[in-house]
Write an enzyme that holds these catalytic residues in place. Structure first.
Site, PDB file in Angstrom:
ATOM      1  N   HIS A  57      -4.856  -7.926   3.051  1.00 42.55           N
ATOM      2  CA  HIS A  57      -4.469  -8.825   1.957  1.00 42.55           C
ATOM      3  C   HIS A  57      -5.553  -8.854   0.893  1.00 42.55           C
ATOM      4  O   HIS A  57      -6.679  -8.374   1.105  1.00 42.55           O
ATOM      5  CB  HIS A  57      -4.181 -10.244   2.469  1.00 42.55           C
ATOM      6  CG  HIS A  57      -5.258 -10.840   3.311  1.00 42.55           C
ATOM      7  ND1 HIS A  57      -6.415 -11.353   2.792  1.00 42.55           N
ATOM      8  CD2 HIS A  57      -5.365 -10.989   4.657  1.00 42.55           C
ATOM      9  CE1 HIS A  57      -7.177 -11.804   3.773  1.00 42.55           C
ATOM     10  NE2 HIS A  57      -6.573 -11.593   4.927  1.00 42.55           N
TER      11      HIS A  57
HETATM   12  P1  TYD Z   1      -5.622 -14.390   7.684  1.00 38.90           P
HETATM   13  O1  TYD Z   1      -6.416 -14.828   6.500  1.00 38.90           O
HETATM   14  O2  TYD Z   1      -4.431 -13.509   7.429  1.00 38.90           O
HETATM   15  O3  TYD Z   1      -6.577 -13.667   8.742  1.00 38.90           O
HETATM   16  P2  TYD Z   1      -7.354 -12.260   8.676  1.00 38.90           P
HETATM   17  O4  TYD Z   1      -7.521 -11.880   7.233  1.00 38.90           O
HETATM   18  O5  TYD Z   1      -8.675 -12.529   9.348  1.00 38.90           O
HETATM   19  O6  TYD Z   1      -6.597 -11.246   9.462  1.00 38.90           O
HETATM   20  O7  TYD Z   1      -5.166 -15.684   8.489  1.00 38.90           O
HETATM   21  C1  TYD Z   1      -4.530 -15.591   9.746  1.00 38.90           C
HETATM   22  C2  TYD Z   1      -3.778 -16.903  10.010  1.00 38.90           C
HETATM   23  O8  TYD Z   1      -4.701 -17.989  10.079  1.00 38.90           O
HETATM   24  C3  TYD Z   1      -2.766 -17.243   8.928  1.00 38.90           C
HETATM   25  O9  TYD Z   1      -1.598 -17.750   9.568  1.00 38.90           O
HETATM   26  C4  TYD Z   1      -3.410 -18.346   8.148  1.00 38.90           C
HETATM   27  C5  TYD Z   1      -4.349 -19.002   9.135  1.00 38.90           C
HETATM   28  N1  TYD Z   1      -5.579 -19.500   8.493  1.00 38.90           N
HETATM   29  C6  TYD Z   1      -5.761 -20.851   8.316  1.00 38.90           C
HETATM   30  O10 TYD Z   1      -4.918 -21.682   8.684  1.00 38.90           O
HETATM   31  N2  TYD Z   1      -6.927 -21.299   7.711  1.00 38.90           N
HETATM   32  C7  TYD Z   1      -7.874 -20.438   7.272  1.00 38.90           C
HETATM   33  O11 TYD Z   1      -8.931 -20.871   6.724  1.00 38.90           O
HETATM   34  C8  TYD Z   1      -7.661 -19.032   7.442  1.00 38.90           C
HETATM   35  C9  TYD Z   1      -8.675 -18.026   6.981  1.00 38.90           C
HETATM   36  C10 TYD Z   1      -6.497 -18.598   8.051  1.00 38.90           C
END
Ligand code: TYD
Length: 143
Positions: A57
């Site tokens: 992302h």
């Molecule tokens: P995501 O940012 O997609 O994780 P990564 O980039 O590490 O793979 O987030 C994964 C899940 O966690 C998504 O459902 C959103 C949730 N999340 C939160 O609730 N709070 C946060 O601060 C973060 C970073 C993610």
């Protein structure tokens, strides 16, 4: 605070101070001093399977600095024009990622801990989770 460019828009490595001590090293960071924003959020990844892929992302506004507090992992960066791969393995070296930079993370070592310092609270509306949407926004931004 030496920094080094990694070849993708605005992204660079940040070398934090270390207070070396025979009892153990101590590293610290402060918002607007060691990272170029006020710190609104800290989160961390742990218990990551070695074959996991994270990220996939970009963000409309969010700036982040990513650290490998323990172990190592690889981050692929893409600003829509240029790509770079950065391996993080030193807990005093962080990777600053600007807004509108796509990132993918993988090659996690066993027991790796990834800490992220973020400029804003969590907001799902700030994410580009579709690569083509990101690319369109990055190209408009660059023109
Ligand atoms: P995501 O940012 O997609 O994780 P990564 O980039 O590490 O793979 O987030 C994964 C899940 O966690 C998504 O459902 C959103 C949730 N999340 C939160 O609730 N709070 C946060 O601060 C973060 C970073 C993610």
């Amino acid at each position: 605070m030496p920094i080094s460019d990694v070849g993708v828009e605005g992204s660079h490595l940040i070398d934090l101070p270390v207070v070396a001590d025979p009892r153990g090293d101590l590293t610290f960071l402060e918002g607007q001093r060691h990272v170029p924003f006020d710190i609104a959020r800290v989160y961390y990844l742990y218990n990551v399977p070695v074959d996991a892929k994270r990220g996939g992302h970009a963000h409309r506004d969010l700036q982040q600095v990513i650290f490998a507090l323990s172990g190592s992992f690889c981050i692929l960066l893409d600003d829509g024009h240029r790509k770079a791969e950065v391996m993080l393995r030193n807990p005093r070296v962080g990777l600053y990622i600007n807004r509108l930079v796509w990132r993918e993370m993988g090659l996690f070592s066993q027991g790796a801990v990834c800490m992220v310092i973020a400029s804003n609270p969590y907001d799902e509306d700030d994410y580009y989770r579709d690569y083509d949407d990101f690319l369109a926004a990055a190209r408009v931004n660059a023109s």
